[in-house]
Design a protein around this motif. Structure first.
Motif, mmCIF file in Angstrom:
data_model
loop_
_atom_site.group_PDB
_atom_site.id
_atom_site.type_symbol
_atom_site.label_atom_id
_atom_site.label_comp_id
_atom_site.label_asym_id
_atom_site.label_seq_id
_atom_site.Cartn_x
_atom_site.Cartn_y
_atom_site.Cartn_z
ATOM 1 N N ALA A 137 0.726 -1.221 -0.045
ATOM 2 C CA ALA A 137 0.165 0.233 0.131
ATOM 3 C C ALA A 137 0.959 1.176 -0.045
ATOM 4 O O ALA A 137 0.534 2.223 -0.617
ATOM 5 C CB ALA A 137 -0.759 -0.074 1.310
ATOM 6 N N SER A 138 1.950 1.201 0.810
ATOM 7 C CA SER A 138 3.074 2.290 0.549
ATOM 8 C C SER A 138 3.514 2.689 -0.849
ATOM 9 O O SER A 138 3.815 3.601 -1.068
ATOM 10 C CB SER A 138 4.141 2.179 1.679
ATOM 11 N N PHE A 139 3.808 1.507 -1.289
ATOM 12 C CA PHE A 139 4.161 1.598 -2.785
ATOM 13 C C PHE A 139 3.147 2.307 -3.619
ATOM 14 O O PHE A 139 3.692 3.400 -4.323
ATOM 15 C CB PHE A 139 4.670 0.352 -3.191
ATOM 16 N N LEU A 140 1.768 1.682 -3.462
ATOM 17 C CA LEU A 140 0.869 2.486 -4.146
ATOM 18 C C LEU A 140 0.821 3.937 -3.990
ATOM 19 O O LEU A 140 0.673 4.771 -4.862
ATOM 20 C CB LEU A 140 -0.259 1.772 -3.977
ATOM 21 N N VAL A 141 1.074 4.504 -2.718
ATOM 22 C CA VAL A 141 0.795 5.792 -2.550
ATOM 23 C C VAL A 141 1.966 6.552 -3.133
ATOM 24 O O VAL A 141 1.883 7.825 -3.783
ATOM 25 C CB VAL A 141 0.772 6.056 -0.881
ATOM 26 N N VAL A 142 3.367 6.075 -3.210
ATOM 27 C CA VAL A 142 4.360 6.559 -3.569
ATOM 28 C C VAL A 142 4.218 6.758 -5.422
ATOM 29 O O VAL A 142 4.385 7.715 -5.961
ATOM 30 C CB VAL A 142 5.684 5.778 -3.293
ATOM 31 N N ALA A 184 -8.194 7.938 -6.754
ATOM 32 C CA ALA A 184 -8.770 6.730 -6.029
ATOM 33 C C ALA A 184 -7.807 5.678 -5.659
ATOM 34 O O ALA A 184 -7.897 5.051 -4.498
ATOM 35 C CB ALA A 184 -9.598 6.145 -7.018
ATOM 36 N N THR A 185 -6.590 5.833 -6.204
ATOM 37 C CA THR A 185 -5.528 4.794 -5.805
ATOM 38 C C THR A 185 -4.953 5.343 -4.506
ATOM 39 O O THR A 185 -4.686 4.396 -3.383
ATOM 40 C CB THR A 185 -4.308 4.941 -6.796
ATOM 41 N N VAL A 186 -4.825 6.380 -4.107
ATOM 42 C CA VAL A 186 -4.390 7.019 -3.083
ATOM 43 C C VAL A 186 -5.311 6.532 -1.874
ATOM 44 O O VAL A 186 -4.977 6.362 -0.617
ATOM 45 C CB VAL A 186 -4.018 8.464 -3.080
ATOM 46 N N VAL A 187 -6.807 6.946 -2.058
ATOM 47 C CA VAL A 187 -7.634 6.608 -1.233
ATOM 48 C C VAL A 187 -7.722 5.053 -0.682
ATOM 49 O O VAL A 187 -7.820 4.850 0.340
ATOM 50 C CB VAL A 187 -9.008 7.042 -1.515
ATOM 51 N N SER A 188 -7.572 4.176 -1.874
ATOM 52 C CA SER A 188 -7.758 2.900 -1.556
ATOM 53 C C SER A 188 -6.461 2.213 -0.582
ATOM 54 O O SER A 188 -6.460 1.520 0.416
ATOM 55 C CB SER A 188 -7.676 2.049 -2.664
ATOM 56 N N GLY A 248 -6.291 -0.946 -5.556
ATOM 57 C CA GLY A 248 -5.253 0.081 -5.531
ATOM 58 C C GLY A 248 -4.254 -0.348 -6.782
ATOM 59 O O GLY A 248 -4.204 0.756 -7.376
ATOM 60 N N PHE A 249 -3.724 -1.401 -6.850
ATOM 61 C CA PHE A 249 -3.032 -1.830 -8.090
ATOM 62 C C PHE A 249 -3.931 -1.694 -9.427
ATOM 63 O O PHE A 249 -3.339 -1.038 -10.250
ATOM 64 C CB PHE A 249 -2.441 -3.337 -8.126
ATOM 65 N N LEU A 250 -5.290 -2.094 -9.227
ATOM 66 C CA LEU A 250 -6.063 -2.014 -10.387
ATOM 67 C C LEU A 250 -6.107 -0.339 -11.094
ATOM 68 O O LEU A 250 -6.201 -0.330 -12.152
ATOM 69 C CB LEU A 250 -7.298 -2.653 -10.262
ATOM 70 N N LEU A 251 -6.456 0.179 -9.989
ATOM 71 C CA LEU A 251 -6.821 1.805 -10.199
ATOM 72 C C LEU A 251 -5.351 2.447 -10.623
ATOM 73 O O LEU A 251 -5.362 3.273 -11.454
ATOM 74 C CB LEU A 251 -7.178 2.574 -8.576
ATOM 75 N N LEU A 252 -4.355 2.014 -10.251
ATOM 76 C CA LEU A 252 -2.839 2.587 -10.557
ATOM 77 C C LEU A 252 -2.773 2.356 -11.929
ATOM 78 O O LEU A 252 -2.226 3.190 -12.837
ATOM 79 C CB LEU A 252 -1.934 2.177 -9.765
ATOM 80 N N ILE A 253 -2.812 1.113 -12.505
ATOM 81 C CA ILE A 253 -2.969 0.589 -13.764
ATOM 82 C C ILE A 253 -3.648 1.169 -14.685
ATOM 83 O O ILE A 253 -3.344 1.906 -15.759
ATOM 84 C CB ILE A 253 -2.917 -0.855 -13.993
#
Length: 214
Positions: free
Chosen positions: A91-96, A127-131, A192-197
């Motif tokens: 999750a921290s990686f997703l935020v960064v 949305a990625t940050v929120v998740s 979160g990964f799906l939203l980032l992609i």
């Protein structure tokens, strides 16, 4: 001449004769049983086996079961804690990653020339940050901590067996709560990964559209 002492049994009372015969049978039974040596769950018991042995064996077997269950719960707890740590790292990686993507292409993608479609990747990034924030949000386990247990039970009027049962219940509840939280964290991390992609893909589409327009 040697003198032989002869014990006269004729002068004994019937009660005395019965008592001696009963004592002789008890001695014989004790000699037969005393040669046994029990071992349950790695605990070696005394050479003497008395009428109290079944209860003693049951207590020893219960102690062994409590020990095994406690060790198993400790391992399950360690595995759950490690899974939580791994999920939080993701999750921290997703935020960064989301912050990096928004910082590079966020403002440049929003343009009236591209019909403000640049807002789509920005919204997906948010949305990625929120998740990820949902994953990292601290949650209570709803079980007493170590100091709380000591304060509550050190002077409590309860047996050692009851305390062992309570500790096992606390450990079991903690493991169950951690597993439930980990399942929810894993679900939000996947989203979160799906939203980032999706955010990266939409940003790439917006860049292509912007290049065509200009």
């Amino acid at each position: 001449m040697r003198s032989h002492t002869h014990t006269d049994h004729t002068n004994r009372s019937p009660a005395e004769v019965h008592r001696r015969e009963h004592s002789g049978r008890l001695i014989s039974i004790t000699r037969v049983v005393a040669v046994r040596r029990g071992c349950v769950g790695g605990a070696v018991y005394p050479d003497f086996v008395t009428d109290a042995q079944p209860a003693f064996v049951q207590v020893a077997a219960r102690v062994e079961r409590v020990r095994l269950l406690s060790a198993e719960l400790d391992e399950s707890r360690s595995a759950a804690v490690e899974r939580t740590r791994t999920t939080d790292t993701k999750a921290s990686f997703l935020v960064v990653a989301a912050g990096f993507l928004a910082g590079i292409a966020g403002a440049e993608l929003i343009s009236p020339d591209t019909w403000f479609i640049g807002l789509i990747p920005l919204a997906l990034t948010l949305a990625t940050v929120v998740s990820s924030a949902v994953v990292l949000w601290p949650r209570a386990l709803k079980v007493p901590s170590g100091p709380e247990m000591v304060k509550l039970w050190v002077d409590a009027d309860m047996t050692a067996e009851a305390l062992e049962d309570h500790i096992l219940e606390v450990k079991s509840t903690e493991v169950a709560n951690r597993n439930t939280q980990n399942e929810r964290k894993a679900e939000w991390t996947k989203w979160g990964f799906l939203l980032l992609i999706a955010s990266m893909a939409s940003a790439l589409v917006v860049l292509v559209v912007d290049a065509i327009v200009h």
